[in-house]
Scaffold this active site. Sequence first.
Site, mmCIF file in Angstrom:
data_model
loop_
_atom_site.group_PDB
_atom_site.id
_atom_site.type_symbol
_atom_site.label_atom_id
_atom_site.label_comp_id
_atom_site.label_asym_id
_atom_site.label_seq_id
_atom_site.Cartn_x
_atom_site.Cartn_y
_atom_site.Cartn_z
ATOM 1 N N ASN A 178 2.086 -5.133 -3.198
ATOM 2 C CA ASN A 178 0.688 -5.448 -2.905
ATOM 3 C C ASN A 178 -0.085 -4.170 -2.558
ATOM 4 O O ASN A 178 0.430 -3.315 -1.832
ATOM 5 C CB ASN A 178 0.674 -6.394 -1.685
ATOM 6 C CG ASN A 178 -0.653 -7.070 -1.440
ATOM 7 O OD1 ASN A 178 -1.183 -7.720 -2.332
ATOM 8 N ND2 ASN A 178 -1.198 -6.928 -0.242
ATOM 9 N N GLU A 222 -6.295 -10.683 -1.767
ATOM 10 C CA GLU A 222 -7.123 -10.550 -0.549
ATOM 11 C C GLU A 222 -8.590 -10.466 -0.954
ATOM 12 O O GLU A 222 -9.291 -9.526 -0.582
ATOM 13 C CB GLU A 222 -6.701 -9.304 0.248
ATOM 14 C CG GLU A 222 -5.225 -9.307 0.639
ATOM 15 C CD GLU A 222 -4.811 -8.123 1.507
ATOM 16 O OE1 GLU A 222 -5.693 -7.424 2.041
ATOM 17 O OE2 GLU A 222 -3.592 -7.898 1.641
ATOM 18 N N HIS A 281 -10.672 -6.201 -2.140
ATOM 19 C CA HIS A 281 -11.745 -6.125 -1.133
ATOM 20 C C HIS A 281 -12.916 -5.431 -1.817
ATOM 21 O O HIS A 281 -12.993 -4.203 -1.865
ATOM 22 C CB HIS A 281 -11.263 -5.351 0.100
ATOM 23 C CG HIS A 281 -10.123 -6.040 0.796
ATOM 24 N ND1 HIS A 281 -10.281 -7.245 1.457
ATOM 25 C CD2 HIS A 281 -8.807 -5.722 0.913
ATOM 26 C CE1 HIS A 281 -9.106 -7.620 1.963
ATOM 27 N NE2 HIS A 281 -8.208 -6.718 1.637
ATOM 28 N N GLU A 324 0.798 -1.240 0.000
ATOM 29 C CA GLU A 324 0.000 0.000 0.000
ATOM 30 C C GLU A 324 0.830 1.290 0.000
ATOM 31 O O GLU A 324 0.596 2.177 0.823
ATOM 32 C CB GLU A 324 -0.957 -0.012 1.197
ATOM 33 C CG GLU A 324 -1.898 -1.204 1.174
ATOM 34 C CD GLU A 324 -2.843 -1.248 2.366
ATOM 35 O OE1 GLU A 324 -2.735 -0.404 3.267
ATOM 36 O OE2 GLU A 324 -3.709 -2.142 2.383
ATOM 37 N N ASP A 356 -12.438 -10.651 -1.155
ATOM 38 C CA ASP A 356 -13.706 -10.847 -0.436
ATOM 39 C C ASP A 356 -14.711 -9.893 -1.063
ATOM 40 O O ASP A 356 -14.350 -8.847 -1.577
ATOM 41 C CB ASP A 356 -13.586 -10.636 1.090
ATOM 42 C CG ASP A 356 -12.835 -9.387 1.529
ATOM 43 O OD1 ASP A 356 -12.932 -8.348 0.843
ATOM 44 O OD2 ASP A 356 -12.171 -9.437 2.578
HETATM 45 C C1 XIL Z 1 -6.431 -6.756 8.021
HETATM 46 C C2 XIL Z 1 -6.714 -7.956 8.901
HETATM 47 O O1 XIL Z 1 -7.555 -8.825 8.211
HETATM 48 C C3 XIL Z 1 -7.356 -7.511 10.203
HETATM 49 O O2 XIL Z 1 -7.462 -8.611 11.089
HETATM 50 C C4 XIL Z 1 -6.520 -6.407 10.858
HETATM 51 O O3 XIL Z 1 -7.191 -5.930 11.993
HETATM 52 C C5 XIL Z 1 -6.281 -5.270 9.895
HETATM 53 O O4 XIL Z 1 -5.688 -5.768 8.720
HETATM 54 N N1 XIL Z 1 -4.979 -4.831 3.544
HETATM 55 C C6 XIL Z 1 -4.013 -5.700 3.939
HETATM 56 C C7 XIL Z 1 -4.288 -6.652 5.036
HETATM 57 O O5 XIL Z 1 -2.944 -5.772 3.301
HETATM 58 O O6 XIL Z 1 -3.146 -6.920 5.796
HETATM 59 C C8 XIL Z 1 -5.404 -6.149 5.942
HETATM 60 O O7 XIL Z 1 -5.690 -7.170 6.895
HETATM 61 C C9 XIL Z 1 -6.606 -5.765 5.134
HETATM 62 C C10 XIL Z 1 -6.279 -4.681 4.151
#
Ligand code: XIL
Length: 383
Positions: free
Chosen positions: A215, A279, A250, A174, A281
Amino acid sequence: MHKNKLTIAILFGVSSFTLGCNNSTEQNAATTPIVEKAPEQSTLKARFKDHFKIGTAISRDQILGVLPDDLNVAKAQFNTFTPENSMKWERIHPQPDVYDFEAPDALVEYAQENNQELVGHTLVWHSQTPDWVFEDEQGEPLTREALLKRMQDHIFTVAGRYRDRIFAWDVVNEALNEDGTLRESKWSTIIGDDFIEYAFTYAKQAAPNAKLYYNDYNLYKPEKRAGALALIKNLQSKGIQIDGIGMQAHYSLDNPELSLMEDSIVAYAATGIDVMITELDISVLPFPESEEQGADISLDIALQERFNPYPDGLPSEVNKQLGKRYKEVFAILKKHGDKISRVTFWGVSDARTWRNDWPMQGRTDYPLLIDRELKLKSFVNDL
Ligand code: XIL
């Protein structure tokens, strides 16, 4: 068939007369399978094996045996794991002289024993990194040299520990703003824009055989895509190894427009590196209009009931929409299977997804392919 019968008859001294008498029974046995083998496509990893690896985030509780059912399901369904939190700086290196390798070591061992490709997450990020990282003993900001040294020590200690046992690292997480410019963070402010180059260089030195990834979220956006392409090309032009880009994904039922995701996949692949969905979802809950959809983990909006419409179960109509959305996403991912090496879901099941608590704590979301009873959702058959 005949030859087999003959062999059996000779081995057991059975006369041809006996064989003749048993003939009808044998025919029945040949047409009725005794043991039904579970069909291959019953697991996610089998379903997508011709396209990409399929993975999940794994939590500390899952890896340390507090949630054995979750871990068994994860092992059965997926072939690659990413630690959800346990390798982030605040967890693995909470204080200057304190490292906590309990969960990471257990995860590395479990992944090796169970044939799971492991992706370390993450070495350099502005979130979930303690303030002390950027300060000296008096609480004053570190100099560029001192912070580079601290970054190097951390990467050498963590990535070096698992040198040949971790398949890949999310080296930097990020680093971009939504408009594609470089995010202002303590990393960029103290070190300068080249902190990314140093992070990848140190990671290469610490784990020369690991794949090294960048990422980020919202990488479907054309402006952010331009920034990510510039980042990749800058490293490549300097001869610094970058092997892949992770698109976090996400998503929600109506965001993003999937043609943008597809355009990004194609554009990233054209730079010659691996593309991954890291990631995934898909939230079914309304996202507060005032906020940018993405994955800024510092967002924490007060819980309001109208944003939590399905606390007692998901109406079948909405589940159908989710299935349709997943089908559209996977149609694009499969179409570009030659460019995509891995698709990782951010969590094993709806019971413990971070989407229940982000961007608002205490909601009931249904964003994954595995439900709260640890069963695959029926629409998985259509993917
Ligand atoms: C999230 C986790 O899922 C949570 O448990 C934590 O509280 C915060 O982070 N981007 C990322 C991940 O790269 O590491 C994050 O994971 C979600 C967003």
